[in-house]
Scaffold this motif. Sequence first.
Motif, PDB file in Angstrom:
ATOM      1  N   ASP A  69       0.823  -1.231   0.000  1.00  0.00           N
ATOM      2  CA  ASP A  69       0.000   0.000   0.000  1.00  0.00           C
ATOM      3  C   ASP A  69       0.844   1.261   0.000  1.00  0.00           C
ATOM      4  O   ASP A  69       0.361   2.333  -0.363  1.00  0.00           O
ATOM      5  CB  ASP A  69      -0.827   0.111   1.293  1.00  0.00           C
ATOM      6  CG  ASP A  69      -1.909  -0.924   1.373  1.00  0.00           C
ATOM      7  OD1 ASP A  69      -1.987  -1.739   0.448  1.00  0.00           O
ATOM      8  OD2 ASP A  69      -2.656  -0.904   2.364  1.00  0.00           O
ATOM      9  N   TRP A  70       2.060   1.150   0.490  1.00  0.00           N
ATOM     10  CA  TRP A  70       2.928   2.333   0.583  1.00  0.00           C
ATOM     11  C   TRP A  70       3.745   2.536  -0.686  1.00  0.00           C
ATOM     12  O   TRP A  70       4.387   3.562  -0.850  1.00  0.00           O
ATOM     13  CB  TRP A  70       3.916   2.182   1.754  1.00  0.00           C
ATOM     14  CG  TRP A  70       3.285   2.121   3.105  1.00  0.00           C
ATOM     15  CD1 TRP A  70       1.952   2.139   3.403  1.00  0.00           C
ATOM     16  CD2 TRP A  70       3.983   2.017   4.357  1.00  0.00           C
ATOM     17  NE1 TRP A  70       1.785   2.046   4.754  1.00  0.00           N
ATOM     18  CE2 TRP A  70       3.003   1.972   5.375  1.00  0.00           C
ATOM     19  CE3 TRP A  70       5.330   1.953   4.714  1.00  0.00           C
ATOM     20  CZ2 TRP A  70       3.332   1.875   6.730  1.00  0.00           C
ATOM     21  CZ3 TRP A  70       5.667   1.853   6.057  1.00  0.00           C
ATOM     22  CH2 TRP A  70       4.666   1.817   7.057  1.00  0.00           C
ATOM     23  N   GLN A  71       3.745   1.532  -1.552  1.00  0.00           N
ATOM     24  CA  GLN A  71       4.579   1.591  -2.755  1.00  0.00           C
ATOM     25  C   GLN A  71       3.866   2.363  -3.856  1.00  0.00           C
ATOM     26  O   GLN A  71       2.655   2.258  -4.017  1.00  0.00           O
ATOM     27  CB  GLN A  71       4.890   0.180  -3.249  1.00  0.00           C
ATOM     28  CG  GLN A  71       5.660  -0.665  -2.247  1.00  0.00           C
ATOM     29  CD  GLN A  71       5.884  -2.083  -2.754  1.00  0.00           C
ATOM     30  OE1 GLN A  71       5.848  -2.353  -3.944  1.00  0.00           O
ATOM     31  NE2 GLN A  71       6.093  -3.005  -1.818  1.00  0.00           N
ATOM     32  N   GLU A  72       4.656   3.122  -4.622  1.00  0.00           N
ATOM     33  CA  GLU A  72       4.135   3.868  -5.772  1.00  0.00           C
ATOM     34  C   GLU A  72       2.960   4.754  -5.370  1.00  0.00           C
ATOM     35  O   GLU A  72       1.864   4.650  -5.904  1.00  0.00           O
ATOM     36  CB  GLU A  72       3.778   2.911  -6.906  1.00  0.00           C
ATOM     37  CG  GLU A  72       4.995   2.133  -7.366  1.00  0.00           C
ATOM     38  CD  GLU A  72       4.736   1.185  -8.533  1.00  0.00           C
ATOM     39  OE1 GLU A  72       3.608   1.145  -9.044  1.00  0.00           O
ATOM     40  OE2 GLU A  72       5.689   0.484  -8.913  1.00  0.00           O
ATOM     41  N   THR A  73       3.218   5.623  -4.436  1.00  0.00           N
ATOM     42  CA  THR A  73       2.200   6.562  -3.968  1.00  0.00           C
ATOM     43  C   THR A  73       2.207   7.800  -4.852  1.00  0.00           C
ATOM     44  O   THR A  73       3.253   8.426  -5.046  1.00  0.00           O
ATOM     45  CB  THR A  73       2.494   6.973  -2.508  1.00  0.00           C
ATOM     46  OG1 THR A  73       2.569   5.787  -1.718  1.00  0.00           O
ATOM     47  CG2 THR A  73       1.408   7.881  -1.953  1.00  0.00           C
ATOM     48  N   ILE A  74       1.047   8.125  -5.397  1.00  0.00           N
ATOM     49  CA  ILE A  74       0.959   9.280  -6.289  1.00  0.00           C
ATOM     50  C   ILE A  74       0.737  10.540  -5.462  1.00  0.00           C
ATOM     51  O   ILE A  74      -0.191  10.604  -4.656  1.00  0.00           O
ATOM     52  CB  ILE A  74      -0.174   9.082  -7.315  1.00  0.00           C
ATOM     53  CG1 ILE A  74       0.150   7.843  -8.143  1.00  0.00           C
ATOM     54  CG2 ILE A  74      -0.343  10.299  -8.208  1.00  0.00           C
ATOM     55  CD1 ILE A  74      -1.018   7.234  -8.843  1.00  0.00           C
ATOM     56  N   HIS A  84       3.863  13.420  -9.002  1.00  0.00           N
ATOM     57  CA  HIS A  84       4.942  12.446  -9.093  1.00  0.00           C
ATOM     58  C   HIS A  84       4.599  11.208  -8.300  1.00  0.00           C
ATOM     59  O   HIS A  84       3.768  11.255  -7.391  1.00  0.00           O
ATOM     60  CB  HIS A  84       6.260  13.061  -8.597  1.00  0.00           C
ATOM     61  CG  HIS A  84       6.737  14.163  -9.478  1.00  0.00           C
ATOM     62  ND1 HIS A  84       7.255  13.937 -10.730  1.00  0.00           N
ATOM     63  CD2 HIS A  84       6.720  15.511  -9.313  1.00  0.00           C
ATOM     64  CE1 HIS A  84       7.544  15.092 -11.297  1.00  0.00           C
ATOM     65  NE2 HIS A  84       7.228  16.065 -10.459  1.00  0.00           N
ATOM     66  N   ILE A  85       5.257  10.123  -8.656  1.00  0.00           N
ATOM     67  CA  ILE A  85       4.986   8.847  -8.013  1.00  0.00           C
ATOM     68  C   ILE A  85       6.155   8.516  -7.092  1.00  0.00           C
ATOM     69  O   ILE A  85       7.265   8.265  -7.566  1.00  0.00           O
ATOM     70  CB  ILE A  85       4.789   7.738  -9.059  1.00  0.00           C
ATOM     71  CG1 ILE A  85       3.689   8.155 -10.053  1.00  0.00           C
ATOM     72  CG2 ILE A  85       4.439   6.413  -8.378  1.00  0.00           C
ATOM     73  CD1 ILE A  85       3.628   7.287 -11.305  1.00  0.00           C
ATOM     74  N   ALA A  86       5.900   8.545  -5.791  1.00  0.00           N
ATOM     75  CA  ALA A  86       6.958   8.231  -4.822  1.00  0.00           C
ATOM     76  C   ALA A  86       7.148   6.714  -4.783  1.00  0.00           C
ATOM     77  O   ALA A  86       6.167   5.971  -4.780  1.00  0.00           O
ATOM     78  CB  ALA A  86       6.569   8.749  -3.445  1.00  0.00           C
ATOM     79  N   ASP A  87       8.398   6.265  -4.736  1.00  0.00           N
ATOM     80  CA  ASP A  87       8.654   4.824  -4.662  1.00  0.00           C
ATOM     81  C   ASP A  87       7.940   4.237  -3.454  1.00  0.00           C
ATOM     82  O   ASP A  87       7.245   3.233  -3.561  1.00  0.00           O
ATOM     83  CB  ASP A  87      10.158   4.543  -4.556  1.00  0.00           C
ATOM     84  CG  ASP A  87      10.868   4.780  -5.877  1.00  0.00           C
ATOM     85  OD1 ASP A  87      10.234   4.610  -6.935  1.00  0.00           O
ATOM     86  OD2 ASP A  87      12.057   5.151  -5.847  1.00  0.00           O
ATOM     87  N   VAL A  88       8.159   4.874  -2.300  1.00  0.00           N
ATOM     88  CA  VAL A  88       7.483   4.462  -1.066  1.00  0.00           C
ATOM     89  C   VAL A  88       7.123   5.728  -0.305  1.00  0.00           C
ATOM     90  O   VAL A  88       7.933   6.655  -0.214  1.00  0.00           O
ATOM     91  CB  VAL A  88       8.410   3.573  -0.187  1.00  0.00           C
ATOM     92  CG1 VAL A  88       7.872   3.440   1.236  1.00  0.00           C
ATOM     93  CG2 VAL A  88       8.586   2.186  -0.809  1.00  0.00           C
ATOM     94  N   LYS A  89       5.892   5.778   0.203  1.00  0.00           N
ATOM     95  CA  LYS A  89       5.564   6.811   1.190  1.00  0.00           C
ATOM     96  C   LYS A  89       4.994   6.079   2.394  1.00  0.00           C
ATOM     97  O   LYS A  89       3.996   5.370   2.287  1.00  0.00           O
ATOM     98  CB  LYS A  89       4.570   7.829   0.652  1.00  0.00           C
ATOM     99  CG  LYS A  89       4.373   8.957   1.672  1.00  0.00           C
ATOM    100  CD  LYS A  89       3.482  10.068   1.187  1.00  0.00           C
ATOM    101  CE  LYS A  89       3.481  11.182   2.243  1.00  0.00           C
ATOM    102  NZ  LYS A  89       2.459  12.183   1.966  1.00  0.00           N
TER     103      LYS A  89
END
Length: 220
Positions: A69-74, A84-89
Amino acid sequence: MRFANVDGTRSEAQPKLRGICRGCGEEVIAKCGKHVVWHWAHRSLANCDSWWEAETKWHRAWKNQFPSDWQETILHDTTKGEKHIADVKTAHGVVVEFQRSSIDPAEVKLREQFYQRMVWVIDGSKNELDQANFAMSISRVNEHAMAGLRWYGRSKLFARWHTTTPVFIDFGEEYGFWRVCRFDPETKKGVVMFVDRALFVEALTTGQSDFSSGGGPASK
Ligand SMILES: [Zn+2]
């Protein structure tokens, strides 16, 4: 990317599937080859995240240390209309960016301004010389896991990440995972700290630390 929407559901790439990019809404195609990390690919990244880099096993292995759920957070900056798409948030609001390709310092700054609370994890095993040079450039590790660094390498690995944001370099299994505590690009001297990967992940996962108190290589 690891995830795209298929019939409205966030899904991983499977052979022959088509999906919709969660970032830009364009069609993406599942790439499921023998020699690649299974991922979704755009026909063109033109309308999507210009910061996105091709995913390697290294990226995927790191991202998978965190809940999916934390991966590829827009993330959106509505005032600038940027996305932007964060790798992990993490659930605690810290962005973790896994960076393999080199970007110039101006670009580093832009991303830090966008993500704000973040840490960098750099792939230091991309260039074999960097690994060997690093091993030769550090002093004996003291009881606090710290070592002095005197960078003899020609590469700009350390100079490039001269920032006040926390920077960690992953030199691979053999050479370890290190935080760059300080680095002076003039003298090429600095201080690094050996970090246990599992403890790093745990600190971020539990929200116990975002590593900001120690600053980055350019902090005073
Ligand atoms: Zn897209």
